[in-house]
Design a protein around this motif. Structure first.
Motif, PDB file in Angstrom:
ATOM      1  N   ARG A  21       0.824  -1.202   0.000  1.00  0.00           N
ATOM      2  CA  ARG A  21       0.000   0.000   0.000  1.00  0.00           C
ATOM      3  C   ARG A  21       0.857   1.252   0.000  1.00  0.00           C
ATOM      4  O   ARG A  21       0.525   2.252  -0.646  1.00  0.00           O
ATOM      5  N   ARG A  22       1.983   1.214   0.719  1.00  0.00           N
ATOM      6  CA  ARG A  22       2.871   2.368   0.762  1.00  0.00           C
ATOM      7  C   ARG A  22       3.459   2.664  -0.615  1.00  0.00           C
ATOM      8  O   ARG A  22       3.569   3.823  -1.031  1.00  0.00           O
ATOM      9  N   VAL A  23       3.817   1.599  -1.334  1.00  0.00           N
ATOM     10  CA  VAL A  23       4.375   1.791  -2.674  1.00  0.00           C
ATOM     11  C   VAL A  23       3.312   2.346  -3.616  1.00  0.00           C
ATOM     12  O   VAL A  23       3.578   3.241  -4.421  1.00  0.00           O
ATOM     13  N   ARG A  24       2.095   1.826  -3.507  1.00  0.00           N
ATOM     14  CA  ARG A  24       1.019   2.315  -4.365  1.00  0.00           C
ATOM     15  C   ARG A  24       0.729   3.790  -4.094  1.00  0.00           C
ATOM     16  O   ARG A  24       0.508   4.574  -5.013  1.00  0.00           O
ATOM     17  N   ARG A  25       0.738   4.153  -2.816  1.00  0.00           N
ATOM     18  CA  ARG A  25       0.502   5.554  -2.482  1.00  0.00           C
ATOM     19  C   ARG A  25       1.614   6.443  -3.020  1.00  0.00           C
ATOM     20  O   ARG A  25       1.368   7.554  -3.483  1.00  0.00           O
ATOM     21  N   ALA A  26       2.853   5.939  -2.924  1.00  0.00           N
ATOM     22  CA  ALA A  26       3.975   6.731  -3.415  1.00  0.00           C
ATOM     23  C   ALA A  26       3.903   6.940  -4.921  1.00  0.00           C
ATOM     24  O   ALA A  26       4.388   7.946  -5.443  1.00  0.00           O
ATOM     25  N   VAL A  27       3.294   5.977  -5.638  1.00  0.00           N
ATOM     26  CA  VAL A  27       3.165   6.111  -7.092  1.00  0.00           C
ATOM     27  C   VAL A  27       1.942   6.949  -7.448  1.00  0.00           C
ATOM     28  O   VAL A  27       1.993   7.768  -8.372  1.00  0.00           O
ATOM     29  N   ARG A  28       0.856   6.762  -6.702  1.00  0.00           N
ATOM     30  CA  ARG A  28      -0.369   7.471  -7.041  1.00  0.00           C
ATOM     31  C   ARG A  28      -0.305   8.950  -6.703  1.00  0.00           C
ATOM     32  O   ARG A  28      -0.900   9.774  -7.402  1.00  0.00           O
ATOM     33  N   PRO A  30       2.142  11.321  -6.914  1.00  0.00           N
ATOM     34  CA  PRO A  30       2.609  12.218  -7.993  1.00  0.00           C
ATOM     35  C   PRO A  30       1.664  12.275  -9.183  1.00  0.00           C
ATOM     36  O   PRO A  30       1.476  13.343  -9.786  1.00  0.00           O
ATOM     37  N   LEU A  31       1.038  11.134  -9.513  1.00  0.00           N
ATOM     38  CA  LEU A  31       0.099  11.137 -10.630  1.00  0.00           C
ATOM     39  C   LEU A  31      -1.118  12.008 -10.329  1.00  0.00           C
ATOM     40  O   LEU A  31      -1.586  12.772 -11.196  1.00  0.00           O
ATOM     41  N   LYS A  32      -1.622  11.927  -9.101  1.00  0.00           N
ATOM     42  CA  LYS A  32      -2.761  12.761  -8.733  1.00  0.00           C
ATOM     43  C   LYS A  32      -2.398  14.233  -8.781  1.00  0.00           C
ATOM     44  O   LYS A  32      -3.167  15.062  -9.278  1.00  0.00           O
ATOM     45  N   CYS A  34      -0.049  15.647 -10.571  1.00  0.00           N
ATOM     46  CA  CYS A  34       0.115  16.068 -11.971  1.00  0.00           C
ATOM     47  C   CYS A  34      -1.241  16.267 -12.646  1.00  0.00           C
ATOM     48  O   CYS A  34      -1.438  17.234 -13.395  1.00  0.00           O
TER      49      CYS A  34
END
Length: 220
Positions: A21-28, A30-32, A34
């Motif tokens: 979940r931490r990795v997903r949050r870290a990826v999501r 920046p996308l959000k 942007c």
């Protein structure tokens, strides 16, 4: 006999759910950000284009949809300020007078009418309240001509009076309805406590109801 132990390869531990979940949050994240920045730029682009176009000559305003500005013309603002027979400040003062008078009139007259409907008991109270609510559905076009004839007979045409005086007569039924609902939400125990101290309806309204109503109206 000697025990022989065979070396069994150990499997790697499965990743923990919270780590995934931490990795997903870290990826999501920046996308959000942007995507939100892109949406913000899209919504701000018309405003930026209007600001840039205000500094262009009239012949070049609609020729380009970009934001590039080579030779800004700041005199456009001074020309626009004095484009009419009176400076633009004259019309701003007129608007300020009308808005101030309308706000004061609605606040005083509509709140008094709302206090009467919410706290007082008198004959035909429900009938009058229903008639007041019916006027909300009355189209404005039906009363424009009679109002103009009335103001013309009073000599109020081309003055501030038609825009200010009716506000002091509680003519906005929608505001009365909103204030009635707000006053009904105030506990009656506050009124009873003020009445025990010797306050009448006028003092209760100006010292209890109105101070509670003004901050609520300011936030809306």
């Amino acid at each position: 006999m000697t025990d022989r132990t065979e070396a069994v390869p150990r499997s790697l531990p499965a990743p923990r759910p919270h780590a995934i979940r931490r990795v997903r949050r870290a990826v999501r994240a920046p996308l959000k950000h942007c995507l939100l920045a892109l949406c913000a730029l899209t919504m701000l682009y018309p405003v930026l284009w209007m600001v840039v176009s205000s500094l262009r000559p009239n012949s070049q305003i609609f020729r380009s949809a970009g934001l590039a500005l080579t030779h800004p013309r700041f005199e456009n603002y001074s020309n626009g300020w004095n484009a009419f027979s009176q400076p633009f400040s004259h019309y701003m003062i007129n608007s300020a007078i009308v808005v101030t008078g309308a706000i004061l009139g609605n606040l005083l007259a509509c709140s008094l009418a709302a206090y009467a409907f919410a706290r007082l008991e008198f004959r035909a109270k429900r009938v009058l309240f229903a008639i007041m609510l019916v006027t909300i559905m009355l189209p404005v076009h039906v009363i424009i001509v009679p109002q103009y004839v009335l103001y013309s007979e009073l000599g109020w045409v081309n003055t501030f009076l038609p825009l200010i005086v009716p506000k002091f007569l509680a003519t906005d039924a929608f505001f009365i309805f909103l204030m009635v609902q707000f006053i009904r939400g105030i506990p009656r125990e506050i009124d009873e406590a003020a009445r025990i101290d010797g306050a009448g309806h006028a003092r209760i309204f100006f010292h209890v109801i109105l101070p509670l109503m003004v901050p609520a109206l300011a936030t809306t």
